[in-house]
Design an enzyme around this catalytic site. Structure first.
Site, short mmCIF file in Angstrom:
data_model
loop_
_atom_site.label_atom_id
_atom_site.label_comp_id
_atom_site.label_asym_id
_atom_site.label_seq_id
_atom_site.Cartn_x
_atom_site.Cartn_y
_atom_site.Cartn_z
N LYS A 151 0.83 -1.21 0.00
CA LYS A 151 0.00 0.00 0.00
C LYS A 151 0.87 1.26 0.00
O LYS A 151 1.95 1.27 0.62
CB LYS A 151 -0.90 -0.03 1.25
CG LYS A 151 -2.01 1.00 1.28
CD LYS A 151 -2.92 0.77 2.51
CE LYS A 151 -4.03 1.80 2.60
NZ LYS A 151 -4.91 1.58 3.76
N SER B 231 -9.99 1.78 2.86
CA SER B 231 -9.08 2.53 2.04
C SER B 231 -8.06 1.69 1.25
O SER B 231 -7.54 2.16 0.25
CB SER B 231 -8.31 3.53 2.90
OG SER B 231 -7.43 2.83 3.77
N SER C 3 -10.20 -0.73 6.95
CA SER C 3 -9.55 -0.48 5.65
C SER C 3 -8.87 -1.67 4.99
O SER C 3 -8.49 -1.59 3.83
CB SER C 3 -8.55 0.67 5.78
OG SER C 3 -9.22 1.90 5.72
#
Lengths: 102, 485
Positions: free
Chosen positions: B78, B153, B177
């Site tokens: 990420k 997210s 997330s």
């Protein structure tokens, strides 16, 4: 304005003030929108008032077993000045460079 | 290579294919990177794919000892996890051009096991969002239906795995997330206990809630990654000094007599019928396997979202105070004095949702409001955690839907922040209480989109979750379904 108008939790004036605290400046047309959205969110959050929290300790750490963490006060390897300045928008030898302050 | 190539579906299958193929890892890496770039034209799971760097890494690995449990395995990282000298921007313009001078601890650990890193998985700006749409690069898309969001997210991490651009990914989970996007993309997402994994090098959102974890196609791979990334780290004083079990030993164990709690509060209004149907069917699978279900109650569940939207933004507004145009990232070009420079740089660098959360956080921390909001929320948080402590006296784990709906349409909720926030209603409590939680695919609901099943357990009871998740996988095949088939 009639009685039907719901009292605002956060006003446009509050939004301007918090923006200032946050080092943000919002366009006038955006302030109204933020005010409306934040008011909606805070209106929802107001449900917390229903919860009786008398005598309840606030959470300071989710795992009750956690203690303060200490270490010996001894020198450890850290970033070099060069590495620390590498991402700076502006730097001058060993310093971060910023616009004039006084 | 097509999307159906199942050698990209898990670590073992990939390793086998790699050994059986005579080709070298660097030529393989070139094919993998080109293929990912090609798929990513539709999915946008990455803020960027640096093909040259991927090949370079493969060459380094080719010349290494070939040791490591992830040797050559493509793993997405990420965009909020620091990768030394490579762009790491947290999906935000304010970190444009930022190349960290060090690796996050989890990145170090992946490298030590020989992983072929794909950095820069797309995400909501600063992880503020549940749809990936607040990324300054534009959001990722759901591989099952590209008109829909992948969740957020960690939407890029989830979409990259679900579209088989990579075998596995790392994400971060502050209020869901990892789990919510994994659920919406039909894969496994694991949020470990708070403190289980070092957060050193994770760009901070809400420090009392953030935790790093894996997104994979099956629970076996999550167990492998968890074993690798867990452990104490002196550079993160909130990481816990508790031995890391061999999580993979919990695979293949039976679950006879396991007590699974079903909390009534997670089955009330606002849930899609397709979701409840899939969860009901999953409960039946567990009963057939000899688990015992227990009706439980977590009475403060309905306050979790409110609690989170005070604590999360309060911590975020403090963490984001560091972005001022001085040390790194975006600086406004022509400010006259330093205060203007702070303001202009932040104004230009932060997107709308980041500004909203900074305002909300600073409001709730400001003089006169602190007690009514922040302190109150931390007290309610204690009550939410107490609810869990109480029910774990009578059950081993808790089963719930991961999200109340399947993936919604791109654009559907972006103008209505509160509605967006409510999509994390079932995932937030585990963060507030610091619990480990996993989502596994358990069916298809509205619009034939994937449904996820969430399991939560006591702190450091990751093994219970792995056992329960693997038992479900052995008796179902949802984890073997591919988007686009």
């Amino acid at each position: 304005m009639g009685n039907k108008t719901k009292k605002k939790i956060i006003t446009a004036e509050d939004v301007r003030y918090v923006a200032k605290l946050s080092r943000l400046s919002l366009d006038e047309d955006k302030i109204g929108k933020f005010q409306e959205q934040l008011d909606g969110i805070l209106g929802y959050i107001a449900q917390l008032d229903e919860v009786n929290t008398d005598g309840v300790l606030p959470t300071t750490h989710v795992l009750s077993s956690m203690k303060n963490v200490f270490r010996e006060d001894e020198l450890r390897e850290s970033l070099t000045t060069e590495a620390a300045l590498k991402n700076a928008p502006e730097a001058d030898e060993h310093f971060f460079k910023v616009p004039k302050i006084i | 290579m097509t999307k159906k190539d199942d050698y990209l579906s898990n670590i073992e299958g990939y390793g086998r294919a790699l050994r059986e193929n005579a080709v070298s890892l660097n030529s393989y890496a070139e094919v993998l990177a080109s293929r990912a770039i090609d798929i990513d034209k539709d999915i946008h799971a990455f803020a960027r794919i640096d093909k040259e760097r991927v090949i370079e890494r493969a060459e380094e690995l080719e010349n290494s000892s070939r040791a490591g449990r992830l040797w050559g395995v493509p793993v997405a990282v990420k965009d909020n996890l620091c990768v030394k000298d490579e762009l790491t921007t947290c999906g935000s313009k304010i970190l444009e051009g930022f190349r960290p001078p060090y690796n996050a601890t989890v990145v170090e650990k992946l490298i030590a096991e020989g992983a072929l890193l794909f950095a820069g998985a797309n995400m909501d700006e600063f992880a503020f969002g549940s749809s990936c749409e607040t990324s300054c690069y534009g959001g990722a898309k759901n591989p099952w239906d590209t008109s829909r969001i992948p969740g957020g997210s960690s939407g890029g991490s989830a979409a990259a795995v679900a579209s088989t651009e990579v075998v596995a990914a790392l994400g971060s989970d502050t209020g869901g997330s990892i789990r919510q996007p994994a659920s919406m993309c039909g894969i496994v997402g694991f949020k470990p206990t708070y403190g289980r994994v070092s957060r050193y090098g994770l760009i901070a959102f809400a420090s009392s809630l953030d935790q790093i974890g894996p997104l994979t196609r099956d629970i076996t791979d999550s167990a492998i990654l968890l074993e690798i990334i867990s452990g104490h780290d002196h550079r993160d004083s909130t990481s816990v000094n508790v031995d890391v079990p061999r999580y993979t030993d919990s695979l293949s164990q039976d679950i006879k007599g396991m007590k699974i709690g079903i909390p009534e509060e997670y089955f009330q209004s606002g849930i899609d019928k397709g979701v409840t149907d899939s969860i009901d069917a999953a409960i039946k699978v567990y009963k057939d396997l000899g688990a015992e279900t227990v009706e439980i109650s977590l009475p403060h569940t309905k306050y979790a979202v409110s609690c989170y939207y005070i604590i999360g933004p309060a911590e975020a507004s403090s963490n984001l105070a560091r972005y001022d145009g001085v040390h790194y990232g975006h600086r406004c070009a022509n400010s006259q004095d330093i205060i203007d420079m702070y303001i202009d740089s932040r104004n230009e660098g932060f997107g709308a949702e980041a500004k909203r959360r900074i305002l909300l956080g600073n409001y709730s921390l400001s003089s006169g409001y602190y007690e009514a909001y922040y302190l109150k929320a931390q007290k309610v948080r204690t009550k939410i955690a107490d609810d869990f402590r109480e029910v774990f006296k009578s059950c081993d784990c808790i089963l719930t839907p991961t999200a109340p709906t399947t993936a919604f349409k791109i654009g559907e909720r972006i103008e209505d922040p509160l509605k967006m926030y409510l999509s994390d209603v079932f995932t937030i409590p585990a963060n507030l209480a610091g619990l480990p939680a996993v989502t596994i695919p358990c069916g298809f609901g509205e619009n034939d989109m994937p449904v996820g099943l969430q399991l939560m357990a006591e702190p450091f009871a990751e093994e219970t979750l792995i056992r329960a998740a693997h038992a479900f996988e052995r008796n179902t095949d949802y984890h073997k379904r591919f988007a686009g088939e």
